[in-house]
Design a protein around this motif. Structure first.
Motif, PDB file in Angstrom:
ATOM      1  N   GLU A 100       0.646  -1.228   0.166  1.00 20.29           N
ATOM      2  CA  GLU A 100      -0.174   0.046  -0.199  1.00 20.29           C
ATOM      3  C   GLU A 100       0.912   1.102  -0.069  1.00 20.29           C
ATOM      4  O   GLU A 100       0.431   2.186  -0.446  1.00 20.29           O
ATOM      5  CB  GLU A 100      -0.764   0.264   1.240  1.00 20.29           C
ATOM      6  CG  GLU A 100      -2.118  -0.729   1.142  1.00 20.29           C
ATOM      7  CD  GLU A 100      -1.919  -2.102   2.047  1.00 20.29           C
ATOM      8  OE1 GLU A 100      -1.355  -1.983   2.972  1.00 20.29           O
ATOM      9  OE2 GLU A 100      -2.336  -3.239   1.317  1.00 20.29           O
ATOM     10  N   GLU A 101       1.949   1.110   0.534  1.00 20.19           N
ATOM     11  CA  GLU A 101       2.789   2.342   0.599  1.00 20.19           C
ATOM     12  C   GLU A 101       3.940   2.739  -0.500  1.00 20.19           C
ATOM     13  O   GLU A 101       4.229   3.777  -0.811  1.00 20.19           O
ATOM     14  CB  GLU A 101       3.596   2.441   1.914  1.00 20.19           C
ATOM     15  CG  GLU A 101       2.480   2.543   3.000  1.00 20.19           C
ATOM     16  CD  GLU A 101       3.481   3.014   4.430  1.00 20.19           C
ATOM     17  OE1 GLU A 101       4.262   3.286   4.417  1.00 20.19           O
ATOM     18  OE2 GLU A 101       2.491   2.443   5.449  1.00 20.19           O
ATOM     19  N   ILE A 102       4.296   1.733  -1.352  1.00 19.83           N
ATOM     20  CA  ILE A 102       5.276   1.834  -2.145  1.00 19.83           C
ATOM     21  C   ILE A 102       4.706   1.294  -3.593  1.00 19.83           C
ATOM     22  O   ILE A 102       4.072   0.195  -3.720  1.00 19.83           O
ATOM     23  CB  ILE A 102       6.408   1.024  -1.944  1.00 19.83           C
ATOM     24  CG1 ILE A 102       7.052   1.452  -0.611  1.00 19.83           C
ATOM     25  CG2 ILE A 102       7.560   1.081  -3.113  1.00 19.83           C
ATOM     26  CD1 ILE A 102       8.282   0.788   0.100  1.00 19.83           C
ATOM     27  N   ILE A 103       4.787   2.234  -4.619  1.00 19.27           N
ATOM     28  CA  ILE A 103       4.494   1.688  -6.293  1.00 19.27           C
ATOM     29  C   ILE A 103       5.752   1.746  -6.777  1.00 19.27           C
ATOM     30  O   ILE A 103       6.737   2.502  -6.416  1.00 19.27           O
ATOM     31  CB  ILE A 103       3.371   2.689  -6.823  1.00 19.27           C
ATOM     32  CG1 ILE A 103       3.856   4.169  -6.633  1.00 19.27           C
ATOM     33  CG2 ILE A 103       2.052   2.342  -6.070  1.00 19.27           C
ATOM     34  CD1 ILE A 103       2.714   5.221  -7.310  1.00 19.27           C
ATOM     35  N   THR A 104       5.878   1.216  -7.883  1.00 13.65           N
ATOM     36  CA  THR A 104       6.954   1.222  -8.789  1.00 13.65           C
ATOM     37  C   THR A 104       6.845   1.819 -10.201  1.00 13.65           C
ATOM     38  O   THR A 104       5.748   1.884 -10.810  1.00 13.65           O
ATOM     39  CB  THR A 104       7.375  -0.210  -9.149  1.00 13.65           C
ATOM     40  OG1 THR A 104       7.544  -0.921  -7.949  1.00 13.65           O
ATOM     41  CG2 THR A 104       8.864  -0.542  -9.873  1.00 13.65           C
ATOM     42  N   LEU A 105       8.019   2.743 -10.372  1.00 13.83           N
ATOM     43  CA  LEU A 105       7.680   3.361 -11.634  1.00 13.83           C
ATOM     44  C   LEU A 105       8.872   3.227 -12.474  1.00 13.83           C
ATOM     45  O   LEU A 105      10.143   2.806 -11.914  1.00 13.83           O
ATOM     46  CB  LEU A 105       7.949   4.998 -11.251  1.00 13.83           C
ATOM     47  CG  LEU A 105       6.707   5.789 -10.560  1.00 13.83           C
ATOM     48  CD1 LEU A 105       7.062   7.151 -10.224  1.00 13.83           C
ATOM     49  CD2 LEU A 105       5.478   5.702 -11.441  1.00 13.83           C
ATOM     50  N   LYS A 106       8.818   2.894 -13.794  1.00 12.63           N
ATOM     51  CA  LYS A 106       9.747   2.448 -14.475  1.00 12.63           C
ATOM     52  C   LYS A 106      10.845   3.812 -14.870  1.00 12.63           C
ATOM     53  O   LYS A 106      10.315   4.777 -14.864  1.00 12.63           O
ATOM     54  CB  LYS A 106       9.372   2.057 -16.124  1.00 12.63           C
ATOM     55  CG  LYS A 106       8.685   0.732 -15.755  1.00 12.63           C
ATOM     56  CD  LYS A 106       9.246  -0.488 -15.404  1.00 12.63           C
ATOM     57  CE  LYS A 106       8.182  -1.596 -15.770  1.00 12.63           C
ATOM     58  NZ  LYS A 106       8.466  -2.614 -14.546  1.00 12.63           N
ATOM     59  N   LYS A 107      11.997   3.481 -15.285  1.00 13.93           N
ATOM     60  CA  LYS A 107      13.207   4.626 -15.379  1.00 13.93           C
ATOM     61  C   LYS A 107      12.401   5.453 -16.551  1.00 13.93           C
ATOM     62  O   LYS A 107      12.776   6.674 -16.571  1.00 13.93           O
ATOM     63  CB  LYS A 107      14.337   4.094 -15.492  1.00 13.93           C
ATOM     64  CG  LYS A 107      14.830   3.262 -14.435  1.00 13.93           C
ATOM     65  CD  LYS A 107      15.905   3.811 -13.633  1.00 13.93           C
ATOM     66  CE  LYS A 107      16.726   3.161 -12.730  1.00 13.93           C
ATOM     67  NZ  LYS A 107      17.257   3.893 -11.714  1.00 13.93           N
ATOM     68  N   ILE A 112       3.229  10.649 -13.173  1.00 10.51           N
ATOM     69  CA  ILE A 112       2.491   9.817 -12.273  1.00 10.51           C
ATOM     70  C   ILE A 112       1.184  10.332 -12.361  1.00 10.51           C
ATOM     71  O   ILE A 112       0.760  11.625 -12.222  1.00 10.51           O
ATOM     72  CB  ILE A 112       3.224   9.750 -10.983  1.00 10.51           C
ATOM     73  CG1 ILE A 112       2.473   8.635 -10.214  1.00 10.51           C
ATOM     74  CG2 ILE A 112       3.245  11.254 -10.303  1.00 10.51           C
ATOM     75  CD1 ILE A 112       3.077   8.359  -8.934  1.00 10.51           C
ATOM     76  N   ASN A 113       0.163   9.477 -12.411  1.00 13.25           N
ATOM     77  CA  ASN A 113      -1.331   9.660 -12.404  1.00 13.25           C
ATOM     78  C   ASN A 113      -1.861   9.397 -11.078  1.00 13.25           C
ATOM     79  O   ASN A 113      -1.599   8.357 -10.462  1.00 13.25           O
ATOM     80  CB  ASN A 113      -1.989   8.617 -13.311  1.00 13.25           C
ATOM     81  CG  ASN A 113      -3.404   9.243 -13.536  1.00 13.25           C
ATOM     82  OD1 ASN A 113      -4.037  10.129 -12.753  1.00 13.25           O
ATOM     83  ND2 ASN A 113      -4.144   8.903 -14.492  1.00 13.25           N
ATOM     84  N   ILE A 114      -2.338  10.410 -10.394  1.00 11.63           N
ATOM     85  CA  ILE A 114      -2.792  10.398  -9.074  1.00 11.63           C
ATOM     86  C   ILE A 114      -4.037  10.213  -8.684  1.00 11.63           C
ATOM     87  O   ILE A 114      -4.594  10.048  -7.826  1.00 11.63           O
ATOM     88  CB  ILE A 114      -2.027  11.458  -8.133  1.00 11.63           C
ATOM     89  CG1 ILE A 114      -2.568  12.702  -8.607  1.00 11.63           C
ATOM     90  CG2 ILE A 114      -0.494  11.444  -7.900  1.00 11.63           C
ATOM     91  CD1 ILE A 114      -2.364  14.087  -7.777  1.00 11.63           C
ATOM     92  N   ALA A 115      -4.932  10.052 -10.029  1.00 15.27           N
ATOM     93  CA  ALA A 115      -6.410  10.205  -9.800  1.00 15.27           C
ATOM     94  C   ALA A 115      -6.879   8.859  -8.814  1.00 15.27           C
ATOM     95  O   ALA A 115      -7.718   8.807  -8.173  1.00 15.27           O
ATOM     96  CB  ALA A 115      -6.866   9.830 -11.175  1.00 15.27           C
ATOM     97  N   GLY A 116      -6.276   7.664  -9.263  1.00 18.15           N
ATOM     98  CA  GLY A 116      -6.596   6.699  -8.533  1.00 18.15           C
ATOM     99  C   GLY A 116      -6.312   6.470  -7.155  1.00 18.15           C
ATOM    100  O   GLY A 116      -7.040   6.202  -6.128  1.00 18.15           O
ATOM    101  N   LEU A 117      -5.318   7.345  -6.751  1.00 19.53           N
ATOM    102  CA  LEU A 117      -5.008   7.449  -5.431  1.00 19.53           C
ATOM    103  C   LEU A 117      -5.881   8.342  -4.601  1.00 19.53           C
ATOM    104  O   LEU A 117      -6.549   7.925  -3.593  1.00 19.53           O
ATOM    105  CB  LEU A 117      -3.359   7.948  -5.134  1.00 19.53           C
ATOM    106  CG  LEU A 117      -2.121   7.168  -5.715  1.00 19.53           C
ATOM    107  CD1 LEU A 117      -0.849   7.773  -5.864  1.00 19.53           C
ATOM    108  CD2 LEU A 117      -2.166   5.837  -4.783  1.00 19.53           C
ATOM    109  N   ILE A 118      -6.331   9.331  -5.250  1.00 16.12           N
ATOM    110  CA  ILE A 118      -7.142  10.305  -4.777  1.00 16.12           C
ATOM    111  C   ILE A 118      -8.512   9.644  -4.520  1.00 16.12           C
ATOM    112  O   ILE A 118      -9.081   9.744  -3.436  1.00 16.12           O
ATOM    113  CB  ILE A 118      -7.297  11.526  -5.569  1.00 16.12           C
ATOM    114  CG1 ILE A 118      -6.251  12.513  -5.511  1.00 16.12           C
ATOM    115  CG2 ILE A 118      -8.656  12.371  -5.167  1.00 16.12           C
ATOM    116  CD1 ILE A 118      -5.983  13.507  -6.530  1.00 16.12           C
ATOM    117  N   TYR A 119      -8.956   8.942  -5.484  1.00 15.72           N
ATOM    118  CA  TYR A 119     -10.146   8.266  -5.535  1.00 15.72           C
ATOM    119  C   TYR A 119     -10.211   7.157  -4.328  1.00 15.72           C
ATOM    120  O   TYR A 119     -11.201   7.369  -3.472  1.00 15.72           O
ATOM    121  CB  TYR A 119     -10.326   7.413  -6.795  1.00 15.72           C
ATOM    122  CG  TYR A 119     -11.602   6.378  -6.770  1.00 15.72           C
ATOM    123  CD1 TYR A 119     -12.928   6.944  -6.781  1.00 15.72           C
ATOM    124  CD2 TYR A 119     -11.571   5.097  -6.570  1.00 15.72           C
ATOM    125  CE1 TYR A 119     -14.091   6.182  -6.671  1.00 15.72           C
ATOM    126  CE2 TYR A 119     -12.673   4.348  -6.522  1.00 15.72           C
ATOM    127  CZ  TYR A 119     -13.893   4.840  -6.730  1.00 15.72           C
ATOM    128  OH  TYR A 119     -14.991   3.806  -6.515  1.00 15.72           O
TER     129      TYR A 119
END
Length: 173
Positions: A100-107, A112-119
């Motif tokens: 829940e606290e760490i997501i992975t971003l490719k180099k 980053i899309n934060i819409a899902g997090l806000i929802y």
């Protein structure tokens, strides 16, 4: 999903350090999510992005009101919410075991899309049982519905004395 593009944060051109972003969250935002618990909203989301060399730390502060339906009188009312959350996004070539606290971003990713997090944060903030504050005394509370519920509930358990089966059960003591 077109309106959710406004919740993209391009982080590639940002210098290391803290950056602040503000987003307005309205009914249109929640209309993009099918089966959303929240249909009406008037929220402001303040995001503080701390860009580091190996990760992004996103601090969310969401404040405002969401429209809910009272579970007792079935009227619509505004529920005040104040949410503070943190999300860590790490840069990696391969997926890390996400929690829940760490997501992975490719180099090669640049935003980053934060819409899902806000929802997710707003949906989790919805109370399990929604009730008008101070029943019967707020302008949102449906007094007719409460009166009907009280009428159907009886007056303090008087139905207990009207049913002859209760007399038989009392003799078992």
């Amino acid at each position: 999903m077109k309106s959710l593009k406004t919740y993209l944060i391009p982080f590639t051109g940002l210098k290391l350090g803290k950056h602040e972003f503000d987003f307005e969250i309205t009914d249109a935002f929640f209309a993009e999510f099918e089966y959303s618990l929240v249909k009406k909203a008037d929220l402001i989301c303040h995001v503080e992005l701390d860009k580091q060399e190996t990760m992004l730390i996103l601090d969310f502060y969401i404040k405002g009101s969401i429209g809910l339906t009272c579970d007792k009188c079935l009227s619509q009312y505004p529920q005040q919410v104040e949410i503070r959350e943190q999300q860590i996004a790490k840069f990696a070539d391969e997926d890390i075991d996400e929690d829940e606290e760490i997501i992975t971003l490719k180099k090669q990713e640049f935003e980053i899309n934060i819409a899902g997090l806000i929802y997710e944060y707003v949906t989790v903030a919805v109370p399990f049982i929604t009730r008008c504050n101070d029943e019967g005394n707020t302008p949102y509370c449906d007094k007719e519905m409460l009166a009907k519920l009280n009428e159907l509930a009886g007056n303090g358990g008087s139905t207990e004395h009207e049913d002859p089966r209760w007399d038989a059960l009392k003799k078992l003591k």
